[in-house]
Design a protein around this motif. Structure first.
Motif, PDB file in Angstrom:
ATOM      1  N   ALA A 163       0.983  -1.396  -0.011  1.00  0.00           N
ATOM      2  CA  ALA A 163      -0.125  -0.021  -0.058  1.00  0.00           C
ATOM      3  C   ALA A 163       0.678   1.165   0.040  1.00  0.00           C
ATOM      4  N   LEU A 164       1.266   1.638  -1.577  1.00  0.00           N
ATOM      5  CA  LEU A 164       1.522   3.011  -1.247  1.00  0.00           C
ATOM      6  C   LEU A 164       1.097   4.299  -1.183  1.00  0.00           C
ATOM      7  N   ASN A 165       0.273   3.766  -2.488  1.00  0.00           N
ATOM      8  CA  ASN A 165      -0.732   5.494  -2.485  1.00  0.00           C
ATOM      9  C   ASN A 165      -1.894   5.226  -1.959  1.00  0.00           C
ATOM     10  N   SER A 166      -2.317   6.267  -1.205  1.00  0.00           N
ATOM     11  CA  SER A 166      -3.293   6.784  -0.380  1.00  0.00           C
ATOM     12  C   SER A 166      -4.595   6.079  -0.975  1.00  0.00           C
ATOM     13  N   TYR A 167      -5.261   5.626  -0.253  1.00  0.00           N
ATOM     14  CA  TYR A 167      -6.701   5.097   0.084  1.00  0.00           C
ATOM     15  C   TYR A 167      -7.216   5.958  -1.368  1.00  0.00           C
ATOM     16  N   LYS A 168      -6.752   7.378  -1.431  1.00  0.00           N
ATOM     17  CA  LYS A 168      -7.431   7.796  -1.493  1.00  0.00           C
ATOM     18  C   LYS A 168      -7.896   8.356  -3.126  1.00  0.00           C
ATOM     19  N   ASN A 169      -6.443   7.276  -3.820  1.00  0.00           N
ATOM     20  CA  ASN A 169      -6.021   7.479  -4.702  1.00  0.00           C
ATOM     21  C   ASN A 169      -5.735   5.920  -5.942  1.00  0.00           C
ATOM     22  N   ASP A 170      -5.428   5.193  -4.751  1.00  0.00           N
ATOM     23  CA  ASP A 170      -5.694   3.425  -5.302  1.00  0.00           C
ATOM     24  C   ASP A 170      -6.320   3.351  -5.743  1.00  0.00           C
ATOM     25  N   ALA A 224      12.757  -9.793   7.929  1.00  0.00           N
ATOM     26  CA  ALA A 224      13.539 -11.166   7.862  1.00  0.00           C
ATOM     27  C   ALA A 224      13.977 -11.842   8.873  1.00  0.00           C
ATOM     28  N   ASN A 225      14.782 -10.705  10.526  1.00  0.00           N
ATOM     29  CA  ASN A 225      15.486 -11.389  11.174  1.00  0.00           C
ATOM     30  C   ASN A 225      14.545 -11.637  12.504  1.00  0.00           C
ATOM     31  N   GLY A 226      13.139 -11.827  11.666  1.00  0.00           N
ATOM     32  CA  GLY A 226      11.973 -11.802  12.808  1.00  0.00           C
ATOM     33  C   GLY A 226      11.401 -11.029  14.095  1.00  0.00           C
ATOM     34  N   ASN A 227      11.829  -9.499  13.720  1.00  0.00           N
ATOM     35  CA  ASN A 227      11.254  -8.150  15.139  1.00  0.00           C
ATOM     36  C   ASN A 227      10.401  -8.284  13.928  1.00  0.00           C
ATOM     37  N   LYS A 228       9.871  -7.844  15.295  1.00  0.00           N
ATOM     38  CA  LYS A 228       8.300  -7.517  14.894  1.00  0.00           C
ATOM     39  C   LYS A 228       8.356  -5.596  14.563  1.00  0.00           C
ATOM     40  N   ILE A 229       7.483  -5.351  13.478  1.00  0.00           N
ATOM     41  CA  ILE A 229       7.446  -4.047  12.965  1.00  0.00           C
ATOM     42  C   ILE A 229       6.179  -3.411  12.591  1.00  0.00           C
ATOM     43  N   TYR A 230       6.360  -2.239  12.536  1.00  0.00           N
ATOM     44  CA  TYR A 230       4.201  -1.408  12.132  1.00  0.00           C
ATOM     45  C   TYR A 230       4.220  -1.031  11.154  1.00  0.00           C
ATOM     46  N   GLY A 231       3.164  -0.496  10.313  1.00  0.00           N
ATOM     47  CA  GLY A 231       2.968   0.210   9.283  1.00  0.00           C
ATOM     48  C   GLY A 231       2.746  -0.792   7.872  1.00  0.00           C
ATOM     49  N   ARG A 232       2.890  -1.633   7.625  1.00  0.00           N
ATOM     50  CA  ARG A 232       2.354  -2.726   6.473  1.00  0.00           C
ATOM     51  C   ARG A 232       1.428  -3.128   6.481  1.00  0.00           C
ATOM     52  N   ILE A 233       0.416  -2.740   6.686  1.00  0.00           N
ATOM     53  CA  ILE A 233      -0.755  -3.116   5.851  1.00  0.00           C
ATOM     54  C   ILE A 233      -0.493  -2.847   4.532  1.00  0.00           C
ATOM     55  N   HIS A 234      -1.530  -4.086   3.722  1.00  0.00           N
ATOM     56  CA  HIS A 234      -2.070  -4.225   2.590  1.00  0.00           C
ATOM     57  C   HIS A 234      -2.384  -3.717   1.614  1.00  0.00           C
ATOM     58  N   SER A 235      -2.611  -3.508   0.403  1.00  0.00           N
ATOM     59  CA  SER A 235      -3.908  -3.318  -0.622  1.00  0.00           C
ATOM     60  C   SER A 235      -4.173  -4.650  -0.675  1.00  0.00           C
ATOM     61  N   PRO A 270      -0.182   1.507  11.921  1.00  0.00           N
ATOM     62  CA  PRO A 270      -1.614   1.896  11.338  1.00  0.00           C
ATOM     63  C   PRO A 270      -0.855   2.005   9.585  1.00  0.00           C
ATOM     64  N   THR A 271      -2.404   2.293   8.827  1.00  0.00           N
ATOM     65  CA  THR A 271      -1.475   2.623   7.695  1.00  0.00           C
ATOM     66  C   THR A 271      -0.423   3.697   6.790  1.00  0.00           C
ATOM     67  N   ARG A 272       0.162   3.506   6.477  1.00  0.00           N
ATOM     68  CA  ARG A 272       1.467   4.071   5.805  1.00  0.00           C
ATOM     69  C   ARG A 272       1.610   4.592   4.615  1.00  0.00           C
ATOM     70  N   SER A 273       0.209   4.542   3.427  1.00  0.00           N
ATOM     71  CA  SER A 273       0.304   4.790   2.592  1.00  0.00           C
ATOM     72  C   SER A 273      -0.209   6.198   2.127  1.00  0.00           C
ATOM     73  N   TYR A 274       0.576   7.088   1.308  1.00  0.00           N
ATOM     74  CA  TYR A 274       0.804   8.230   1.664  1.00  0.00           C
ATOM     75  C   TYR A 274      -0.583   9.189   0.095  1.00  0.00           C
ATOM     76  N   TYR A 275      -0.070  10.455   0.141  1.00  0.00           N
ATOM     77  CA  TYR A 275      -0.543  11.580  -0.870  1.00  0.00           C
ATOM     78  C   TYR A 275       0.908  12.393  -0.936  1.00  0.00           C
TER      79      TYR A 275
END
Length: 893
Positions: A516-523, A550-561, A595-600
């Motif tokens: 999810a790169l592009n804002s949901y408003k444009n995707d 890849a090392n098994g560490n927890k990350i945030y902000g990677r929700i997909h489109s 959270p979602t990190r898609s943007y415009y």
């Protein structure tokens, strides 16, 4: 010859007449100014026009002369559509095609026609239109007293024939054009109009709604070629109104969501750079109107090769010269340009018990649920789920039984949107597993491997090929098909309904996606998902499997489109560790976090991140056993490459079962639950379904809302709440009206001997709300066409603390508490527990809370830093998740 000398009076009159004639040819800047000069046409001229009506008996009977009304000063004017009037006049002046005013409001369409008539009446037009007369045809008058279709058609034919005989002197405004031409019109009327326009004898201004134009005019190629659509819908400022839907901005679209920022997506710019200035790229263009002559001419001018168009979504698949992209972006008809990106599956009967489904399927005698549901079998009967995936092995025993059409397997429709033309098998193996977890029957050993809604039918829309890869254009085509007529060349009718209606599709499952790169408003995929939801469909999407690096560490902000679209139900994965009880459940380590990190990007180059709270809830998704696709050629590709995925339960080709893990597996669990809820209460809107699922979910202790949403799906609670919601609620229902048929239900559910408390809360884009009034009092944002969390205003109009202002537009009833902090759940109620991050979703910029920073372009969680554009082995990790899942017990064979 000696010239005659005119008397001074005659000279003065002649001079005055010439001046009047010259004034009539000047361009007026204001319609009001034009009307104020109505006295410049003498009584003799007006009388001559009225007398000439004897030459137009049919038009005088069935139409109104707008130019005559304009000269008399009796035509209401408006400045709101000056630009649209100019576009129509320009189109009429070069009559290769007849202009059609396309807009939702008949008043707006009529305002444009009045504007054209005023300009023509006072000479504010090119020479080609001077002296013409604009007549407004009345459908009501034409139809009044007509006893048969033939009589009506004869009247229409007489009007068009008379107007054509005027040899271009008459401009006929024909609103509701689809009643006179195209797939809906009578053959006589349509043929007469076509012949007159083609012979250049008839000048027409058509009028139609976007839906009517797309369905009846644009779908008939022989008619569509005669017309040019001119969209007139513009942004409306509703800031001071109580409307539940925000107006659109200047970039119009069939979808009720504003575009924001730059027209060229960031990933398209990267693709442009890699392709070079002389290269070509595959792209998705989102435009005002896919049938617009302006769009077609623009694309032809720059050598753009057009592929499939998705009219319901305002999207076109194209092969685009890189050198043309910047020029296209400058066109007002272009809304957004993004790559035709690869779409992959996101994951490269124990479930029935742990979700509470068995309690709904077979409620205990005397139980509250049993009393509510009665003797009705709740299994999704009468509903269909559209699964957009890698296809379905339609011969698998999991799909046996009669579907909604009454015959054959419950797979009631198959369509392949890849290039492989293989609609009824699943060589990759992903889609069959997904579909069976939603609607499959158990092929062995009781109901252990049964899907959530085994009575529901299945619509199989294949967009991933034999290798599990597809394209954005294929996914859009599948979504567009759902909203299209069964026969797209004919008008929508009782015998030619929309596909969603013919096959009773109420739920759409999307267990695939892209970063999810592009804002949901444009995707484009997010916008298509919004269109489905606005059409009354529940759309369920996977969150993605990027919860760790890849090392098994927890990350945030990677929700997909399209999981980053606020109107869909976004599902993360939980790990049940193979037990029915929930006390040991956890969030799967791979499940994507918000959270979602898609943007415009705005005109100043500043990135604006969506920062939505996601996922909405979670469902079991680790090491689940469901149907295994195969064929005469052998096992599916996933099993061929990973033999350990085969469960070994049976050697029967039509009954094999396999293990898979991921949010793709969790998503159809929720889709199945939605089907059960809609069977129980078919009047539920998508927002009501989403609300009830979140409100009744069971929070998992030790995990925050960015990991689990409101908690783990609870079928028993969701079914109970769905049954209690009134069936007579609508968008006109007053705020805070009673929502239930009885008092609020007990917010507890018992599964496997353990009782847990519902979350009693819902997520609203950038914050959450909790309180019993969410279910006991009707909230206006539950209506169709509204997004939960858009424009919410507290009941007393106050402003929330921490500097957060809640936008106006939709009220939250008294007794509803709103929070903007992220909590780690204590396993009791949403909002209880330890604050994980305070003020996390306040807007753009760097947001800090409790040692966790979510800054622009960087996601930091538990010491792991990931920058924008950094690839963290998506494909490798996705396949690892699909095959291995999290460590721990399997769903037991």
């Amino acid at each position: 010859m000696k010239r005659k000398t005119h008397a001074p009076a005659i000279t003065w009159i002649t001079t005055l007449a010439l001046l009047v004639s010259m004034c009539a040819s000047f361009m007026f800047s204001s319609h009001a100014a034009a009307q104020s000069n109505k006295d410049k046409e003498t009584a003799t001229q007006l009388q001559a026009r009225e007398t000439s009506d004897a030459n137009y008996p049919m038009l005088s009977k069935y139409a109104t002369d707008l130019t005559l009304l304009a000269l008399r000063g009796k035509l209401e004017t408006t400045r709101d559509h000056d630009a649209d009037v100019a576009r129509v006049i320009a189109s009429l002046s070069a009559p290769s095609k007849a202009p059609v005013v396309v807009g939702e409001s008949d008043l707006d369409r009529d305002a444009v026609a009045r504007g054209v008539a005023i300009n023509i009446a006072f000479g504010d037009v090119p020479d080609a239109l001077r002296g013409k007369r604009v007549f407004r045809l009345s459908l009501d008058v034409l139809a009044k007293g007509a006893k048969t279709d033939g009589e009506f058609a004869a009247r229409v034919q007489a009007v068009f024939t008379e107007a054509a005989k005027a040899e271009g002197k008459v401009v006929l405004f024909v609103d509701q054009l689809h009643e006179y031409a195209g797939a809906r019109a009578t053959a006589i009327a349509s043929a007469t109009m076509k012949a007159a326009i083609e012979a250049n004898h008839l000048r027409i201004i058509g009028g139609a709604t976007p839906e009517a134009y797309a369905t009846y005019i644009a779908s008939d190629e022989s008619v569509a070629k005669l017309f040019e659509s001119i969209s007139i819908d513009h942004a409306v400022d509703n800031a001071s109104s109580s409307s539940s839907v925000r107006g659109k901005d200047k970039r119009h679209s069939p979808i009720n969501e504003e575009f924001e920022g730059e027209k060229i997506s960031a990933d398209m710019r990267e693709l442009m750079q890699s392709a070079g200035k002389n290269g070509h790229v595959k792209a998705i263009l989102q435009v005002d109107d896919v049938h617009s002559r302006e769009v077609s001419a623009l694309l032809a001018r720059y050598g753009v090769l057009m592929g499939d168009s998705m009219a319901k979504l305002g999207a076109i698949k194209v092969d685009l010269p890189v050198a043309a992209i910047e020029a296209l972006a400058r066109s007002n008809s272009m809304n957004y340009i993004s790559p035709d990106a690869k779409i992959v599956n996101l994951d490269f009967g124990h479930v029935v018990k742990t979700t509470g489904t068995d309690q709904v399927r077979n409620p205990s005698s005397g139980s509250l649920l049993g009393s509510l549901l009665g003797s009705t079998t709740i299994d999704g009967g009468g509903m269909s789920i559209a699964v957009i995936d890698s296809g379905v092995d339609t011969s698998h025993a999991a799909f046996s039984g009669k579907g909604i059409l009454g015959t054959g397997y419950r797979v009631v429709f198959n369509k392949d949107f890849t290039t492989e033309n293989n609609a009824s098998t699943d060589p990759y193996g992903h889609g069959t597993h997904v579909a069976s977890s939603a609607v499959g029957i158990s092929t062995t050993d009781g109901d252990k491997y049964q899907g959530i809604a085994p009575g529901a039918s299945l619509v199989n829309l294949r967009v991933l090929d034999k290798n599990g890869v597809g394209a954005t254009s294929g996914l859009l085509a599948a979504m567009n098909w759902i909203l299209s007529p069964v026969d797209p060349t004919k008008a929508v009718s009782s015998t030619n309904p929309l596909n969603k209606d013919k096959y009773s599709v109420r739920v759409v499952n999307i267990s695939l996606g892209a970063n999810a790169l592009n804002s949901y408003k444009n995707d484009p995929v997010c916008r298509a998902a919004r269109a489905l939801v606005d059409a009354g469909l529940v759309v369920v999407a996977a969150a993605g499997n990027d919860g760790k690096d890849a090392n098994g560490n927890k990350i945030y902000g990677r929700i997909h489109s399209p999981g980053n679209e606020p109107s869909v139900i976004t599902v993360g994965a939980s790990n049940t560790f193979g037990t029915d009880a929930r006390s040991d459940d956890a969030i799967a380590t791979y499940s994507s976090r918000g959270p979602t990190r898609s943007y415009y990007t705005d005109a100043n180059g500043v990135k604006h991140y969506d920062n939505l709270l996601k996922p909405d809830l979670v469902a079991p998704g680790n090491k689940l056993i469901f149907a295994e696709a195969d064929s005469s050629a052998g096992p599916n590709l996933l099993v061929t490459q990973n033999p350990q995925l085969d469960s070994g339960i049976t050697d029967n080709n039509n009954r094999r079962l396999m293990y898979l893990s991921g949010t793709s597996m969790a998503t159809p669990i929720v889709s199945g639950v939605a089907a059960l809820m809609l069977q129980i209460n078919p009047k539920l809107t998508p927002n009501m379904v989403k609300m009830a699922l979140m409100y009744t979910a069971g929070p998992i202790a030790g995990f925050n809302e960015l990991e689990q949403g409101t908690g783990q799906v609870n079928v028993e609670g969701a079914a109970r709440l769905a049954k209690l919601i009134r069936t007579d609620l609508s968008s006109s229902t007053a705020q805070d009206s009673p929502m239930l048929t009885s008092s609020a239900p007990d917010p507890h559910t018992t599964i496997a001997g353990q009782t847990f408390t519902w979350s009693q809360g819902i997520i609203l884009k950038h914050w959450y709300a909790k309180g019993t009034n969410l279910i006991t009092k009707y909230q206006t944002y539950y209506a169709l066409g509204v997004v939960l969390g858009d424009g919410i205003l507290l009941g007393d109009g106050t402003v929330l603390g921490d500097g957060v202002v809640i936008g106006d537009g939709i009220l939250l009833g008294d007794g509803v508490v709103i929070g903007d902090s992220i909590f780690t759940s204590a396993g009791v109620v949403l909002g209880d527990g330890t604050i994980f991050c305070s003020g996390i979703l306040l807007g753009d910029g760097v947001v800090i809370g409790d040692g966790v920073v979510l800054g622009d372009g960087v996601v930091i969680g538990d010491g792991v830093v990931i920058g924008d554009g950094v690839v963290i082995g998506d494909a490798v990790r996705a396949m690892s998740t699909l095959v291995n899942g999290d460590p721990g017990p399997h769903m037991k064979p």
